[in-house]
Every structure is written in structure tokens, then in C-alpha cells.
Design an enzyme around this catalytic site. Structure first.
Site, mmCIF file in Angstrom:
data_model
loop_
_atom_site.group_PDB
_atom_site.id
_atom_site.type_symbol
_atom_site.label_atom_id
_atom_site.label_comp_id
_atom_site.label_asym_id
_atom_site.label_seq_id
_atom_site.Cartn_x
_atom_site.Cartn_y
_atom_site.Cartn_z
ATOM 1 N N GLY A 103 -41.841 -16.998 -21.393
ATOM 2 C CA GLY A 103 -40.792 -17.983 -21.677
ATOM 3 C C GLY A 103 -41.360 -19.386 -21.817
ATOM 4 N N GLY A 104 -40.467 -20.338 -22.055
ATOM 5 C CA GLY A 104 -40.886 -21.717 -22.308
ATOM 6 C C GLY A 104 -41.677 -22.311 -21.147
ATOM 7 N N ILE A 105 -41.142 -22.202 -19.943
ATOM 8 C CA ILE A 105 -41.839 -22.745 -18.770
ATOM 9 C C ILE A 105 -42.954 -21.795 -18.337
ATOM 10 C CG2 ILE A 105 -41.543 -23.334 -16.321
ATOM 11 C CD1 ILE A 105 -38.732 -24.383 -17.034
ATOM 12 N N ALA B 25 -38.818 -15.747 -13.874
ATOM 13 C CA ALA B 25 -37.819 -15.099 -14.739
ATOM 14 C C ALA B 25 -36.423 -15.598 -14.367
ATOM 15 C CB ALA B 25 -37.889 -13.584 -14.578
ATOM 16 N N ASP C 138 -23.235 -18.879 -18.530
ATOM 17 C CA ASP C 138 -22.324 -19.924 -18.058
ATOM 18 C C ASP C 138 -20.858 -19.635 -18.382
ATOM 19 O OD1 ASP C 138 -24.700 -21.125 -17.411
ATOM 20 O OD2 ASP C 138 -24.517 -22.796 -18.813
ATOM 21 N N GLN D 246 -23.320 -27.154 -10.448
ATOM 22 C CA GLN D 246 -23.068 -27.619 -11.813
ATOM 23 C C GLN D 246 -21.826 -26.941 -12.368
ATOM 24 O OE1 GLN D 246 -24.202 -29.963 -13.576
ATOM 25 N NE2 GLN D 246 -23.577 -29.442 -15.656
ATOM 26 N N GLY E 52 -19.423 -24.927 -14.449
ATOM 27 C CA GLY E 52 -19.655 -23.781 -15.344
ATOM 28 C C GLY E 52 -20.806 -22.897 -14.913
ATOM 29 N N TYR F 72 -25.135 -19.266 -11.494
ATOM 30 C CA TYR F 72 -26.512 -19.791 -11.537
ATOM 31 C C TYR F 72 -26.785 -20.698 -10.330
ATOM 32 C CZ TYR F 72 -30.624 -21.929 -13.884
ATOM 33 O OH TYR F 72 -31.881 -22.387 -14.237
ATOM 34 N N PRO G 24 -36.807 -27.560 -11.272
ATOM 35 C CA PRO G 24 -36.810 -28.377 -12.480
ATOM 36 C C PRO G 24 -35.429 -28.969 -12.753
ATOM 37 C CG PRO G 24 -37.676 -26.148 -12.905
ATOM 38 C CD PRO G 24 -37.022 -26.132 -11.557
HETATM 39 P P1 NDP Z 1 -36.807 -18.879 -20.976
HETATM 40 O O1 NDP Z 1 -35.525 -18.264 -21.411
HETATM 41 O O2 NDP Z 1 -37.708 -19.469 -21.980
HETATM 42 O O3 NDP Z 1 -37.636 -17.832 -20.107
HETATM 43 C C1 NDP Z 1 -37.004 -16.995 -19.203
HETATM 44 C C2 NDP Z 1 -37.876 -15.790 -19.006
HETATM 45 O O4 NDP Z 1 -37.234 -14.916 -18.079
HETATM 46 C C3 NDP Z 1 -38.114 -15.005 -20.285
HETATM 47 O O5 NDP Z 1 -39.514 -14.919 -20.476
HETATM 48 C C4 NDP Z 1 -37.518 -13.639 -19.997
HETATM 49 O O6 NDP Z 1 -38.338 -12.556 -20.388
HETATM 50 C C5 NDP Z 1 -37.503 -13.595 -18.493
HETATM 51 N N1 NDP Z 1 -36.475 -12.664 -18.045
HETATM 52 C C6 NDP Z 1 -35.130 -12.753 -18.198
HETATM 53 N N2 NDP Z 1 -34.537 -11.674 -17.658
HETATM 54 C C7 NDP Z 1 -35.522 -10.901 -17.147
HETATM 55 C C8 NDP Z 1 -35.549 -9.653 -16.459
HETATM 56 N N3 NDP Z 1 -34.427 -8.981 -16.141
HETATM 57 N N4 NDP Z 1 -36.754 -9.145 -16.102
HETATM 58 C C9 NDP Z 1 -37.889 -9.802 -16.394
HETATM 59 N N5 NDP Z 1 -37.947 -10.974 -17.039
HETATM 60 C C10 NDP Z 1 -36.766 -11.513 -17.406
HETATM 61 O O7 NDP Z 1 -36.393 -19.952 -19.886
HETATM 62 P P2 NDP Z 1 -37.180 -21.170 -19.244
HETATM 63 O O8 NDP Z 1 -38.631 -21.042 -19.472
HETATM 64 O O9 NDP Z 1 -36.480 -22.392 -19.624
HETATM 65 O O10 NDP Z 1 -36.839 -20.923 -17.694
HETATM 66 C C11 NDP Z 1 -37.781 -20.414 -16.771
HETATM 67 C C12 NDP Z 1 -37.218 -20.546 -15.371
HETATM 68 O O11 NDP Z 1 -36.971 -21.926 -15.093
HETATM 69 C C13 NDP Z 1 -35.887 -19.829 -15.161
HETATM 70 O O12 NDP Z 1 -35.863 -19.239 -13.883
HETATM 71 C C14 NDP Z 1 -34.878 -20.935 -15.235
HETATM 72 O O13 NDP Z 1 -33.712 -20.643 -14.523
HETATM 73 C C15 NDP Z 1 -35.662 -22.080 -14.629
HETATM 74 N N6 NDP Z 1 -35.158 -23.394 -15.001
HETATM 75 C C16 NDP Z 1 -35.183 -23.796 -16.307
HETATM 76 C C17 NDP Z 1 -34.702 -25.046 -16.637
HETATM 77 C C18 NDP Z 1 -34.717 -25.552 -18.025
HETATM 78 O O14 NDP Z 1 -34.197 -26.666 -18.217
HETATM 79 N N7 NDP Z 1 -35.275 -24.873 -18.994
HETATM 80 C C19 NDP Z 1 -34.152 -25.943 -15.621
HETATM 81 C C20 NDP Z 1 -34.198 -25.431 -14.296
HETATM 82 C C21 NDP Z 1 -34.687 -24.196 -14.012
HETATM 83 P P3 NDP Z 1 -38.478 -12.038 -21.899
HETATM 84 O O15 NDP Z 1 -39.566 -12.885 -22.446
HETATM 85 O O16 NDP Z 1 -38.841 -10.638 -21.757
HETATM 86 O O17 NDP Z 1 -37.141 -12.263 -22.559
#
Ligand code: NDP
Length: 248
Positions: free
Chosen positions: A13-15, A90, A95, A148, A150, A154, A184
């Protein structure tokens, strides 16, 4: 450190991608985990990372599935090396105002964001205890601290991660294992860029620094918590939010 393994859930994912990169730069062998059966996505991601100079491993495990997490962790321990760092990153959002929130939205968010932390951590803990060393870092959220609109699901899940972090930190402090969370604020990843632009602009206007955070700013904090510079920090939550929510 060459055979020291860091497992990052949501590593694609992004982070998670930035966290994986920072930990790799610190010398860890990084295993990024992804949701079930997204092989094409994994291949594409691995190729992109390779082009940028990073050699990662990808494992599949649904964090909502305790058995799958256990099998994946055992396989990494057996075939890659000792997992010294676990980053629970993950997460999903579904929402809705509570008035309209059906059980599926509640269950999906709680099982991914909170049960997922238990499922991964419980399975890795015996390995860390046997070596008397470990770093567990949970990616929570500013919205778990302040609530927050909605996001009852979460906010509850992310606040629950803080409770888990503080309790487990006390249980394993004498065993060489630290447990911390990072919260974050709004970070420019697809999770947030999916929000309507006018709502995003409104959110940014409420941030004292007047901008969203960058994934690398979260990754720097995680990298610090994983390092020996953070040996005496446990049970802590580090907010990285541009001043959006302040507390002590
Ligand atoms: P992304 O949607 O980019 O990444 C989320 C990741 O979670 C994806 O890689 C996804 O995997 C994985 N995921 C989701 N469901 C499952 C599952 N059931 N089993 C395994 N992996 C799973 O989100 P961000 O990078 O933005 O967020 C990363 C974390 O940071 C999250 O926990 C989020 O709540 C938290 N966060 C983010 C904020 C933001 O502003 N972006 C702010 C505060 C917290 P796959 O690649 O397979 O889809």
C-alpha cells in the site's frame, strides 16, 4: 542485521511501500504482505520496486484469517529468517454515519484493522519471545485518538490498537520486545485521495501545517521505532499529523 527480517502487512500500500523501503535501507530483509491472491498486483509491485533498487519478498495472507497469518509467519521464519520486526499496517475504511452503518461495514473494519493486529502479533510473538527480541509497530490513526464523523468503525478499531499496544507492551517489556503505535494524520495515499476533492480541501484547511503528510514521513517514524535508538520506548503512541491533533 543481514538476516534480520521485517514483515510489513499492507506492505504494497501507499504507506506500507515507504515503510518497506526505509526498513530495507536499514538492512532488513523485508517481507511485504498482501491480501489473498493478487498475484498480478504483487508481480507489478515487485517489478516497480526492483527498478527503484529494492529487492522485496511478497507473501499473501488475509490478516482477518488467524490460521493464514500463522502459516505465513511460520513459512517466513522457516525459509527467510527470524522476524525481528512486525509492522501492522494493513487497514481499510468503510465510512458511514452509524445510523446507516450495516454490520458488514462494522465487521470488515474491525476484523481487518483490529483483529488483524491480534492475528499477526499473536502468531509472531512466540518466535520473538524465544529470541528475547522484537519490535512490534502498529499503524493506528489520528482518528483513533480524536474520533471522526462517519468513522465509528474505524475510530473504534484504531483506538483499540492503542489499547492493545499499551497492554502488550507491559506484558513483554522484560522480554526484549517493544510494542508501539504510530498515528498518522491525513497522508496522501489512495486511501485518502479517494475522498472527494472538496472534502479533502476542507480537511487540509483544518491541519495547522496546511498540507497532508507524505508516506515517507510515517516510514521515518517506523524506522526509528525499529532501530536501537528507540530501545527504551515502549507502549508509546507517536502522532505524525502536522499538528491536526495535539495531546500529551
Ligand atoms: P492503502 O489502501 O494504500 O494500503 C492498505 C493496505 O492494507 C493494502 O496494501 C492492502 O493490501 C492491505 N489490506 C487491506 N485489507 C487486508 C487484509 N484483509 N489482509 C491483508 N492486507 C490487507 O492504505 P494506506 O497506505 O493509506 O494505509 C496504511 C495504514 O495506515 C492503514 O492501516 C491505515 O488505516 C493507516 N492510516 C492511513 C492514513 C492515510 O491518511 N492514508 C491515515 C491514518 C492511518 P492489498 O495490497 O492486498 O490490497
Amino acid at each position: 542485521m543481514s538476516n534480520s527480517v521485517a514483515v510489513v502487512t499492507g506492505g504494497l500500500g501507499g504507506i506500507g511501500t515507504e515503510i518497506s523501503r526505509k526498513l530495507a535501507n536499514s538492512g532488513y530483509t523485508v517481507v511485504a504482505t498482501t491480501f489473498n491472491k493478487k498475484v498480478e498486483k504483487s508481480d507489478e509491485w515487485l517489478a516497480e520496486q526492483k527498478e527503484a533498487g529494492f529487492d522485496f519478498l511478497v507473501e499473501e495472507a488475509d490478516v482477518t484469517d488467524f490460521e493464514a497469518c500463522g502459516e505465513m509467519i511460520k513459512q517466513v521464519e522457516d525459509t527467510v529468517g527470524p522476524i525481528n520486526v512486525l509492522v501492522n499496517c494493513a487497514g481499510i475504511t468503510r465510512d458511514s454515519f452509524l445510523k446507516n452503518m450495516d454490520e458488514s461495514k462494522w465487521d470488515a473494519v474491525l476484523s481487518t484493522n483490529l483483529d488483524g493486529v491480534y492475528n499477526m502479533t499473536k502468531n509472531v510473538l512466540d518466535f520473538m519471545l524465544s529470541r528475547q527480541f522484537g519490535r512490534i509497530i502498529n499503524i493506528s490513526s489520528v482518528n483513533g485518538q480524536r474520533g471522526q464523523f462517519g468513522q465509528t468503525n474505524y475510530s473504534a478499531a484504531k483506538a483499540g490498537m492503542h489499547g492493545f499496544t499499551m497492554a502488550l507492551a507491559q506484558e513483554v517489556a522484560r522480554k526484549g520486545i517493544t510494542v508501539n503505535s504510530v498515528s498518522p494524520g491525513y497522508i496522501a495515499t489512495s486511501m485518502v485521495m479517494g475522498i472527494d476533492e472538496d472534502i479533502r480541501d476542507e480537511l487540509i484547511s483544518q491541519i495547522p501545517m496546511q498540507r497532508m503528510g507524505k508516506p515517507t514521513e510515517i516510514a521515518n517514524t517506523v524506522n526509528f521505532l525499529a532501530s536501537n535508538q528507540a530501545d527504551y520506548i515502549t507502549g508509546a503512541n507517536i502522532p505524525v499529523n502536522g499538528g491536526l491533533f495535539t495531546s500529551f
